[in-house]
Design a protein around this motif. Structure first.
Motif, PDB file in Angstrom:
ATOM      1  N   THR A   2      36.697  39.777  22.690  1.00 35.92           N
ATOM      2  CA  THR A   2      35.883  39.866  22.883  1.00 35.92           C
ATOM      3  C   THR A   2      36.180  39.744  24.561  1.00 35.92           C
ATOM      4  O   THR A   2      36.808  39.351  24.675  1.00 35.92           O
ATOM      5  N   GLY A   3      35.507  40.268  25.482  1.00 32.54           N
ATOM      6  CA  GLY A   3      35.890  40.624  27.439  1.00 32.54           C
ATOM      7  C   GLY A   3      37.657  40.709  27.437  1.00 32.54           C
ATOM      8  O   GLY A   3      37.613  40.551  28.572  1.00 32.54           O
ATOM      9  N   ALA A   4      38.349  41.801  26.671  1.00 33.00           N
ATOM     10  CA  ALA A   4      39.584  42.366  26.545  1.00 33.00           C
ATOM     11  C   ALA A   4      39.602  42.698  27.564  1.00 33.00           C
ATOM     12  O   ALA A   4      40.894  43.387  28.767  1.00 33.00           O
ATOM     13  N   GLU A   5      38.472  43.690  28.448  1.00 34.61           N
ATOM     14  CA  GLU A   5      38.315  45.200  29.139  1.00 34.61           C
ATOM     15  C   GLU A   5      38.405  44.311  30.572  1.00 34.61           C
ATOM     16  O   GLU A   5      38.836  44.938  31.866  1.00 34.61           O
ATOM     17  N   VAL A   6      38.227  42.798  30.684  1.00 31.19           N
ATOM     18  CA  VAL A   6      38.047  41.672  32.075  1.00 31.19           C
ATOM     19  C   VAL A   6      39.729  41.723  32.475  1.00 31.19           C
ATOM     20  O   VAL A   6      39.743  41.385  31.889  1.00 31.19           O
ATOM     21  N   ASP A   7      39.563  42.662  33.832  1.00 28.23           N
ATOM     22  CA  ASP A   7      41.051  42.219  34.612  1.00 28.23           C
ATOM     23  C   ASP A   7      41.271  40.887  35.427  1.00 28.23           C
ATOM     24  O   ASP A   7      41.511  40.407  34.740  1.00 28.23           O
ATOM     25  N   LEU A   8      39.930  41.223  36.447  1.00 31.50           N
ATOM     26  CA  LEU A   8      40.233  40.286  37.479  1.00 31.50           C
ATOM     27  C   LEU A   8      38.925  39.480  36.778  1.00 31.50           C
ATOM     28  O   LEU A   8      37.786  40.545  37.196  1.00 31.50           O
ATOM     29  N   VAL A   9      38.288  38.164  37.540  1.00 32.70           N
ATOM     30  CA  VAL A   9      37.268  37.567  38.268  1.00 32.70           C
ATOM     31  C   VAL A   9      37.608  36.767  39.562  1.00 32.70           C
ATOM     32  O   VAL A   9      38.914  36.109  39.907  1.00 32.70           O
ATOM     33  N   VAL A  10      36.067  37.375  40.252  1.00 35.56           N
ATOM     34  CA  VAL A  10      36.036  36.692  41.165  1.00 35.56           C
ATOM     35  C   VAL A  10      35.156  35.592  41.183  1.00 35.56           C
ATOM     36  O   VAL A  10      33.606  35.195  39.984  1.00 35.56           O
ATOM     37  N   TYR A  11      34.717  34.514  41.508  1.00 36.53           N
ATOM     38  CA  TYR A  11      34.037  33.171  41.490  1.00 36.53           C
ATOM     39  C   TYR A  11      34.031  32.414  43.129  1.00 36.53           C
ATOM     40  O   TYR A  11      35.381  32.233  43.079  1.00 36.53           O
ATOM     41  N   VAL A  12      32.702  32.080  42.712  1.00 36.13           N
ATOM     42  CA  VAL A  12      32.367  32.208  44.569  1.00 36.13           C
ATOM     43  C   VAL A  12      31.237  31.265  44.273  1.00 36.13           C
ATOM     44  O   VAL A  12      30.585  31.668  43.214  1.00 36.13           O
ATOM     45  N   GLU A  13      31.714  29.954  45.265  1.00 32.83           N
ATOM     46  CA  GLU A  13      29.709  28.785  44.994  1.00 32.83           C
ATOM     47  C   GLU A  13      29.384  29.098  46.946  1.00 32.83           C
ATOM     48  O   GLU A  13      30.448  28.785  47.580  1.00 32.83           O
ATOM     49  N   PHE A  14      28.364  28.995  47.164  1.00 33.21           N
ATOM     50  CA  PHE A  14      27.962  29.125  47.985  1.00 33.21           C
ATOM     51  C   PHE A  14      26.404  27.565  47.929  1.00 33.21           C
ATOM     52  O   PHE A  14      26.039  27.622  47.125  1.00 33.21           O
ATOM     53  N   PRO A  15      26.107  27.290  48.825  1.00 34.76           N
ATOM     54  CA  PRO A  15      25.417  26.699  48.708  1.00 34.76           C
ATOM     55  C   PRO A  15      23.415  26.497  48.833  1.00 34.76           C
ATOM     56  O   PRO A  15      22.776  26.035  48.205  1.00 34.76           O
ATOM     57  N   ASP A  16      23.416  28.298  48.922  1.00 34.66           N
ATOM     58  CA  ASP A  16      21.978  28.632  48.853  1.00 34.66           C
ATOM     59  C   ASP A  16      22.648  29.620  49.166  1.00 34.66           C
ATOM     60  O   ASP A  16      23.367  30.780  49.283  1.00 34.66           O
ATOM     61  N   GLU A  17      21.271  30.787  48.940  1.00 38.24           N
ATOM     62  CA  GLU A  17      20.933  31.958  48.523  1.00 38.24           C
ATOM     63  C   GLU A  17      21.163  32.877  49.535  1.00 38.24           C
ATOM     64  O   GLU A  17      22.144  33.211  50.284  1.00 38.24           O
ATOM     65  N   ALA A  18      20.452  31.937  50.924  1.00 40.82           N
ATOM     66  CA  ALA A  18      20.791  32.675  52.692  1.00 40.82           C
ATOM     67  C   ALA A  18      23.099  32.799  52.283  1.00 40.82           C
ATOM     68  O   ALA A  18      23.301  33.118  52.980  1.00 40.82           O
ATOM     69  N   ALA A  19      23.254  31.703  52.124  1.00 36.86           N
ATOM     70  CA  ALA A  19      24.908  31.410  52.470  1.00 36.86           C
ATOM     71  C   ALA A  19      25.756  33.125  51.798  1.00 36.86           C
ATOM     72  O   ALA A  19      26.445  33.586  52.191  1.00 36.86           O
ATOM     73  N   LEU A  20      25.140  33.345  50.288  1.00 34.96           N
ATOM     74  CA  LEU A  20      25.598  34.646  49.740  1.00 34.96           C
ATOM     75  C   LEU A  20      25.246  35.851  50.206  1.00 34.96           C
ATOM     76  O   LEU A  20      25.947  36.676  50.302  1.00 34.96           O
ATOM     77  N   ALA A  21      24.162  36.296  51.197  1.00 34.65           N
ATOM     78  CA  ALA A  21      23.219  36.145  51.965  1.00 34.65           C
ATOM     79  C   ALA A  21      24.472  37.077  53.218  1.00 34.65           C
ATOM     80  O   ALA A  21      24.620  38.376  53.675  1.00 34.65           O
ATOM     81  N   GLU A  65      37.681  31.641  44.487  1.00 29.36           N
ATOM     82  CA  GLU A  65      38.781  31.854  43.466  1.00 29.36           C
ATOM     83  C   GLU A  65      38.809  33.156  43.056  1.00 29.36           C
ATOM     84  O   GLU A  65      37.826  34.023  42.680  1.00 29.36           O
ATOM     85  N   VAL A  66      40.745  33.785  43.565  1.00 26.10           N
ATOM     86  CA  VAL A  66      40.548  35.360  42.377  1.00 26.10           C
ATOM     87  C   VAL A  66      41.442  34.787  41.228  1.00 26.10           C
ATOM     88  O   VAL A  66      42.782  33.839  41.636  1.00 26.10           O
ATOM     89  N   GLY A  67      40.623  35.500  39.601  1.00 28.40           N
ATOM     90  CA  GLY A  67      41.983  34.707  37.936  1.00 28.40           C
ATOM     91  C   GLY A  67      42.119  36.437  37.663  1.00 28.40           C
ATOM     92  O   GLY A  67      41.397  36.572  38.003  1.00 28.40           O
ATOM     93  N   GLN A  68      42.861  36.081  37.334  1.00 28.24           N
ATOM     94  CA  GLN A  68      42.998  37.580  36.817  1.00 28.24           C
ATOM     95  C   GLN A  68      43.737  36.641  34.973  1.00 28.24           C
ATOM     96  O   GLN A  68      44.136  35.585  34.628  1.00 28.24           O
ATOM     97  N   ASN A  69      42.618  38.044  34.179  1.00 27.80           N
ATOM     98  CA  ASN A  69      42.147  37.564  32.711  1.00 27.80           C
ATOM     99  C   ASN A  69      43.923  36.957  32.225  1.00 27.80           C
ATOM    100  O   ASN A  69      44.402  38.315  32.277  1.00 27.80           O
ATOM    101  N   ILE A  70      43.877  36.189  31.170  1.00 26.18           N
ATOM    102  CA  ILE A  70      45.683  36.042  30.645  1.00 26.18           C
ATOM    103  C   ILE A  70      45.097  37.390  29.127  1.00 26.18           C
ATOM    104  O   ILE A  70      46.252  36.931  28.054  1.00 26.18           O
TER     105      ILE A  70
END
Length: 96
Positions: free
Chosen positions: A47-66, A36-41
């Motif tokens: 704190t954290g006001a400078e963040v505009d967008l966040v990418v959140y991803v889940e992987f089963p393991d490090e090999a999938a992330l690579a 998912e991609v989300g926009q900071n409201i």
């Protein structure tokens, strides 16, 4: 499981739709179990006001992330987003 969380700030707020579109390209990469991609409201003004967008991803393991990072779409998304972003902070968190 690995949680991949990335925070982005735009150089120019007018570029946020283009940055988001570039980041959403990453959702086409097949190695994640959740994306998912989300926009900071900007609700937290202390704190954290400078963040505009966040990418959140889940992987089963490090090999999938690579494999995700090695995918050609990943390179194309970076080429689209990098010139428009100010800050990028990433964390990869193993979860039992």
């Amino acid at each position: 499981m690995i949680r991949h969380i990335v925070f982005f700030t735009a150089k120019d707020p007018a570029d946020l739709p283009e940055i988001r579109a570039g980041l959403e390209m990453l959702g086409q990469i097949p190695h994640s179990t959740h994306f998912e991609v989300g926009q900071n409201i900007h609700a937290d003004t202390l704190t954290g006001a400078e963040v505009d967008l966040v990418v959140y991803v889940e992987f089963p393991d490090e090999a999938a992330l690579a494999a995700y990072k090695a995918h050609p779409i990943y390179s194309r998304a970076i080429a689209r987003v990098k010139p428009l972003r100010e800050m990028r902070i990433a964390a990869d968190i193993p979860v039992a």
